[in-house]
Scaffold this motif. Structure first.
Motif, mmCIF file in Angstrom:
data_model
loop_
_atom_site.group_PDB
_atom_site.id
_atom_site.type_symbol
_atom_site.label_atom_id
_atom_site.label_comp_id
_atom_site.label_asym_id
_atom_site.label_seq_id
_atom_site.Cartn_x
_atom_site.Cartn_y
_atom_site.Cartn_z
ATOM 1 N N MET A 204 22.584 21.784 49.643
ATOM 2 C CA MET A 204 23.668 22.091 48.516
ATOM 3 C C MET A 204 23.785 23.057 47.833
ATOM 4 S SD MET A 204 21.594 20.961 44.522
ATOM 5 C CE MET A 204 21.446 22.515 44.290
ATOM 6 N N SER A 205 25.266 22.920 47.585
ATOM 7 C CA SER A 205 25.674 24.084 47.193
ATOM 8 C C SER A 205 26.019 25.499 46.453
ATOM 9 C CB SER A 205 26.828 24.394 47.655
ATOM 10 O OG SER A 205 28.301 24.211 46.432
ATOM 11 N N PHE A 206 25.055 26.426 46.156
ATOM 12 C CA PHE A 206 25.073 27.028 44.654
ATOM 13 C C PHE A 206 26.392 27.550 43.966
ATOM 14 C CE2 PHE A 206 24.145 31.404 42.639
ATOM 15 C CZ PHE A 206 22.505 30.988 42.300
ATOM 16 N N LYS A 207 26.351 27.186 43.056
ATOM 17 C CA LYS A 207 27.640 27.105 42.263
ATOM 18 C C LYS A 207 27.372 28.804 40.880
ATOM 19 C CE LYS A 207 29.070 22.350 41.882
ATOM 20 N NZ LYS A 207 27.158 22.044 42.198
ATOM 21 N N SER A 208 28.526 29.451 40.780
ATOM 22 C CA SER A 208 28.160 30.375 39.723
ATOM 23 C C SER A 208 29.586 30.584 38.317
ATOM 24 C CB SER A 208 27.868 30.888 40.153
ATOM 25 O OG SER A 208 28.355 31.306 41.533
ATOM 26 N N ALA A 209 29.405 30.989 37.227
ATOM 27 C CA ALA A 209 30.172 31.176 36.766
ATOM 28 C C ALA A 209 30.477 32.738 37.059
ATOM 29 C CB ALA A 209 30.970 30.237 35.369
ATOM 30 N N VAL A 210 31.383 33.822 35.993
ATOM 31 C CA VAL A 210 31.578 34.653 35.631
ATOM 32 C C VAL A 210 32.343 34.797 34.388
ATOM 33 C CG1 VAL A 210 32.343 37.392 36.116
ATOM 34 C CG2 VAL A 210 31.472 36.387 37.764
ATOM 35 N N ILE A 211 31.490 35.566 33.232
ATOM 36 C CA ILE A 211 32.752 35.096 32.014
ATOM 37 C C ILE A 211 33.853 36.383 31.995
ATOM 38 C CG2 ILE A 211 31.771 35.504 29.592
ATOM 39 C CD1 ILE A 211 30.718 33.479 30.880
ATOM 40 N N THR A 212 34.548 36.811 31.816
ATOM 41 C CA THR A 212 35.500 37.808 30.952
ATOM 42 C C THR A 212 35.574 37.953 29.458
ATOM 43 O OG1 THR A 212 36.419 37.605 33.443
ATOM 44 C CG2 THR A 212 37.899 38.578 32.301
ATOM 45 N N PHE A 213 35.281 38.866 29.451
ATOM 46 C CA PHE A 213 35.440 39.034 27.913
ATOM 47 C C PHE A 213 36.930 40.102 27.756
ATOM 48 C CE2 PHE A 213 30.896 39.094 28.366
ATOM 49 C CZ PHE A 213 30.973 37.541 27.175
ATOM 50 N N PRO A 214 37.858 40.910 26.806
ATOM 51 C CA PRO A 214 38.945 41.574 26.940
ATOM 52 C C PRO A 214 38.421 43.120 27.091
ATOM 53 C CG PRO A 214 38.495 39.689 24.421
ATOM 54 C CD PRO A 214 37.682 39.969 25.787
ATOM 55 N N GLY A 215 38.295 43.802 28.487
ATOM 56 C CA GLY A 215 37.789 45.647 28.651
ATOM 57 C C GLY A 215 36.902 44.721 29.173
ATOM 58 N N SER A 216 36.156 43.834 29.975
ATOM 59 C CA SER A 216 35.618 43.392 31.075
ATOM 60 C C SER A 216 36.582 43.802 32.511
ATOM 61 C CB SER A 216 35.364 42.151 31.124
ATOM 62 O OG SER A 216 34.049 41.204 30.686
ATOM 63 N N ASN A 217 35.686 45.148 33.039
ATOM 64 C CA ASN A 217 36.097 45.251 34.053
ATOM 65 C C ASN A 217 35.726 45.736 35.831
ATOM 66 O OD1 ASN A 217 34.844 47.653 33.524
ATOM 67 N ND2 ASN A 217 36.329 48.804 33.052
#
Lengths: 226, 721
Positions: free
Chosen positions: A1-14
């Motif tokens: 089973m593959s690992f799923k993920s997410a990254v949140i981007t806010f204005p100013g995230s670098n």
């Protein structure tokens, strides 16, 4: 089973791009990039709140981002017992949301600190399973407000519940002070009580490739996948 | 128009007469403002143009030379590298934090205006003597400002230089360089493509900040000016710049932009005039449409240098899509005018034309001066008594002189690992970053040796270029191209003008020999306060590459027992008195001794040996020899628990900065192969010692390893605190 993920981007995230590459390269699974104004979050195993200066650090580091639309979904994700990792500004956001205890105040020397630091694990959790006791990890830090602070009562709670995940330590041949930013009890990262939410100041996503100075940052993802 | 007003605008009466005669009418105050902004040194290079034209600016890898927002070179496949250096000297003296921060902001905009994503920044900063409180304040403010802006946007700072010298007491220098990665088929230029295209304003609202910044930057300073001029320093907002950068890069990658120009020095005036001139077209702009932070007159809008603003040309049909993308990034956006076929620059305010000028008179007829210059007299070398110099004293000199100490205090305030592609951080011979998703690396170094250039501008400049060149070679990086930042005092003094002319000549000679063309640059003149001119400081930023990241060299010792060799000009006993860590010797030399001619062919030959040996994997580590001589090079190579044991004809020569080349570390088993290779190539070398555990030994004399390393690393912070 593959690992799923997410990254949140806010204005100013670098560090959002860095976190995306980190997850893509190490999990080999699907990685979503979610804009802060979204109101839904795909069902994933891990969400990263990346480093940076969300909303320019105005008001207080992480304070504005903690009120973003996506945050309700992030809290739900955490309440669902799935993994949530806040790195640097992400850690600051987690304390502002209230998912983690304490606060991150200005570094002891009142200056930005961008250099390698050394950490080791304190109490075991799913984020540091693959790390041996007393193993020293070399991972870069880059922050102005990374000095972890909480009151004595909270500190005792963090200890009793074994919520301290990482602490700064001395590196071999290193000229750097042991407690790099003056954090209380040299705390570098803490979890929530259920230990599915981790906030840490060092940047594991800058220490995983062969060409990086250290590959110790891999251990966190490896711990979660194993 | 009265004379006082003209002079206040930085124009000479002769210059004004040229304009008056051409137009055959009186100028509006707005028009006078435009000439003030466009005809100063900062924008039209009226003093340096004649000499800059002589520089080599082209070869097979140059995609864009000087004249655009940044130069671009070819890195094979679809990869291009855009880079430029720019000064923010005067603003950083008046207000160190904001002055240096906006210097970084400005240079980053120059890079992403070309469609390139910035991947690294470097800097070159110079201050007066640390004994004055003012220097401490400036140093803290400048480093904080550079760090704050770059860290916040998230571009790694990978290197730079920081020097202290008395002529910068009242005129510190802040030069910032940025490097970006661009896809060759997606480079954007400032030249508009079609008549009728909409001129759009993107970014922060316009305020009163920085009005007359460009003409201030071209003024001679007096100390009383400082407070008076503070309001014309721009205030930066890196968060806004981050949004602007992401918004602009998204617009460009979506193909919604025709051309772009950043509103830097002289704001909307210079960006729109540039556009018209490059495209050989006209512009019409309605100033009433410009987003304002506070009520401003037409004159103020034209000259405001508010930060984080862009001017772009788009096709009418894309208006809606552009607005949508910029709304997502929460950026102000307004259509303010259009490209016309009139070849005139027209600004309207309150339904009245406040400016109506042919582009020709502003740009093509801008003054160009052939200023008088003197060639410095040849120096007579004075004999130097080496016998009085003690090795112990030389070590103490070096460990107590800010210019030679480890500068982690500075670099640690910069984020050097963000973007996750940094390979060599600041403090090493060159900073190196990877081009994401490839095996290619880019190395960069900023350098200048003002003392050498003061002594002999032509030869000194060759040394400066060679220093950058060596910094890259030491890492096995192929030097490719140069950006320059010529910081000088007033060119009205023929001696200073001579320094400018001769150092450009030296730059030209070295750049041709190394095949490293100058693709972008900046000139900063009138760097003098209270009649004290700065030392000539033509800073260069050199960029190079290696197509395989596994082939680059480290600057740090690898293994105990390995041999240490020096490569380059042979170390003869007491070869030169360039022992500059000692202030008295430095002064003596500056007064009397000339520089020895730098043999560029020899330099190239040695460099090629280093590159070939690196590719053969025979070099374990390598460092160039520059300031502080061999001893300093060895200290910089110290790593983990490793030290060195060396033996040379005369240990004092370890400190000579002059006999330069490289220190290389090789394995004993490779010794035969390396030395026969070098002999075959006719390259001189000297085996000077080996790497040992926790020790420093010079000609059998043992020194306290921990004490020296501790002082080397920590004394900088102690001295400046």
């Amino acid at each position: 089973m593959s690992f799923k993920s997410a990254v949140i981007t806010f204005p100013g995230s670098n560090c959002d791009r860095d976190a995306l590459y980190y997850l893509k390269d190490l999990t080999k699974g699907v990685v979503h990039n979610i804009w802060h104004e979204e109101t839904s979050l795909p069902k994933v195993d891990l969400v990263i709140l990346p480093g940076g200066f969300s909303f320019g650090d105005y008001l207080r580091s992480g304070a504005m981002a903690s009120k973003s639309k996506i945050i309700d979904e992030v809290v739900k994700h955490a309440n669902d017992n799935r993994y949530l990792l806040g790195i640097c500004n992400g850690f600051q956001i987690l304390t502002e949301i209230g998912l983690l205890e304490g606060a991150l105040i200005r570094n002891k020397k009142l200056k930005f600190l961008g250099k390698n630091c050394f950490i080791k694990k304190k109490f075991k959790n799913n984020f540091n399973l693959s790390i041996k006791d007393n193993q020293v990890l070399q991972i870069p830090v880059a922050h102005n407000e990374g000095n972890f602070y909480c009151d004595t009562e909270t500190l005792n709670l963090l200890k009793n519940n074994e919520q301290i995940a990482f602490e700064y330590c001395k590196g071999e041949f290193s000229n750097t002070e042991e407690n790099i930013n003056g954090s209380i009890e040299a705390i570098a990262g803490i979890t929530n009580k259920k230990k599915n939410v981790l906030g840490m100041m060092p940047h594991p996503e800058r220490a995983y490739s062969d060409f990086h100075q250290s590959q110790d940052g891999r251990l966190i993802i490896e711990s979660l996948i194993s | 128009m009265n004379e006082e007003l003209i002079l206040q605008h930085g124009l000479t009466l002769d210059e004004f007469q040229v304009i008056r005669k051409y137009l055959n009418r009186d100028l509006s105050i707005e028009e006078l403002g435009i000439f003030s902004a466009m005809w100063n040194e900062h924008c039209c290079y009226k003093t340096s143009k004649k000499w800059l034209k002589k520089l080599p600016t082209d070869n097979e890898i140059v995609i864009q030379g000087p004249g655009e927002n940044a130069g671009v070179i070819d890195l094979q496949d679809n990869d291009g590298i855009a880079f430029k250096i720019e000064s923010h000297n005067h603003p950083s003296y008046i207000e160190p934090f904001n002055g240096s921060a906006t210097g970084v902001g400005g240079i980053l905009r120059d890079i992403f205006t070309m469609g390139a994503r910035p991947i690294a920044t470097l800097d070159s900063i110079r201050f007066g003597l640390i004994e004055t409180e003012k220097t401490k304040y400036l140093l803290n403010g400048v480093v904080h400002g550079i760090g704050h802006y770059g860290n916040c946007i998230g571009i790694p700072n990978i290197g730079g230089e920081c020097e202290f010298e008395s002529t910068y007491d009242f005129n510190n220098l802040v030069n910032a360089m940025a490097v970006g990665h661009v896809q060759k088929d997606k480079i954007f230029y400032s030249k508009p493509k079609s008549i009728g295209g909409l001129i759009v304003y993107i970014g922060s609202k316009t305020g009163k900040d920085g009005i007359h910044g460009a003409s201030m930057a071209s003024d001679v300073f007096s100390e009383e000016d400082e407070d008076e001029k503070r309001p014309s320093v721009q205030v930066g907002d890196p968060f806004m710049e981050k949004l602007l950068m992401e918004g602009c890069l998204e617009l460009m990658s979506s193909g919604l932009i025709e051309s772009m120009q950043d509103m830097g020095a002289a704001g909307i005036t210079s960006s729109s005039v540039e556009m018209a001139s490059k495209g050989n077209v006209g512009v019409f702009i309605n100033l009433d449409k410009v987003p304002l932070r506070q009520p401003l007159s037409a004159y103020e809008i034209l000259l405001s240098e508010s930060q984080e603003r862009m001017l772009a040309v788009i096709d009418k049909k894309n208006n809606h899509k552009v607005r949508e993308i910029l709304q997502k990034w929460q950026i102000d956006y307004e259509v303010i005018g259009e490209i016309t076929d009139t070849k005139r620059v027209v600004f309207e305010s309150n339904n009245k034309k406040v400016v109506d000028l042919p582009v020709e008179i502003i740009v093509d007829d801008a003054p160009e001066y052939d200023r008088e210059f003197y060639i410095p007299r040849k120096r007579k070398n004075k004999d130097f008594d080496f016998s009085k110099i003690k090795l112990e004293d030389m070590i103490i000199n070096l460990l107590t002189n800010l210019n030679y100490l480890d500068k982690s205090w500075v670099f640690d305030q910069y984020d050097s690992t963000v973007m996750g592609d940094t390979i060599r951080e600041p403090g090493q011979s060159s900073g190196i970053v990877k081009i994401h998703g490839t095996q290619k690396v880019i190395g960069a170094s900023t350098d200048c040796n003002p003392l050498y250039i003061k002594i002999n501008p032509y030869e000194g400049m060759k040394y400066t270029v060679a220093e950058s060149y060596r910094n890259l070679i030491a890492c096995n990086i192929n030097p490719l191209a140069i950006t320059n930042n010529l910081n000088f005092a007033s060119p009205l003094d023929p001696n200073i003008m001579g320094e400018l002319v001769l150092s450009i000549h030296g730059l030209k000679t070295a750049a041709i020999k190394f095949n490293t063309p100058i693709v972008s640059g900046n000139v900063s003149l009138y760097n003098q306060t209270n009649e004290i001119p700065i030392k000539p400081t033509p800073v260069i930023g050199m960029v190079g590459s290696n197509m395989d990241l596994n082939k680059i060299n480290t600057n740090k010792f690898c293994e105990i027992g390995n041999k240490i060799l020096i490569l380059g000009k042979q170390l003869t006993k007491n070869c030169s008195p360039y022992l500059l860590q000692d202030q008295k010797i430095a002064f003596y030399i500056c007064e009397f001794n000339d520089l020895e001619v730098l043999d560029l062919d020899f330099e190239k030959k040695i460099a090629n040996c280093v590159l070939e040996l690196s590719d053969l994997k025979c070099i374990m580590s390598c460092n160039d020899i520059s300031r502080g001589g061999i001893f300093s090079a060895l200290l910089k190579m110290q790593h983990k628990d490793m030290g060195f044991r060396v033996k040379v004809p005369d240990p004092i020569d370890l400190f000579c900065e002059y006999s330069a080349g490289y220190v290389i570390e090789i394995r004993s088993k490779d010794f035969e192969e390396v030395t026969s290779f070098l002999t075959k190539k006719g390259a001189e070398y000297l085996e000077i010692g080996e790497i040992i555990k926790e020790g420093i030994e010079i000609n059998s004399k043992k020194f306290d390893y921990f004490d020296i390393m501790n002082k080397y690393r920590n004394n900088f912070e102690k001295i400046i605190s």
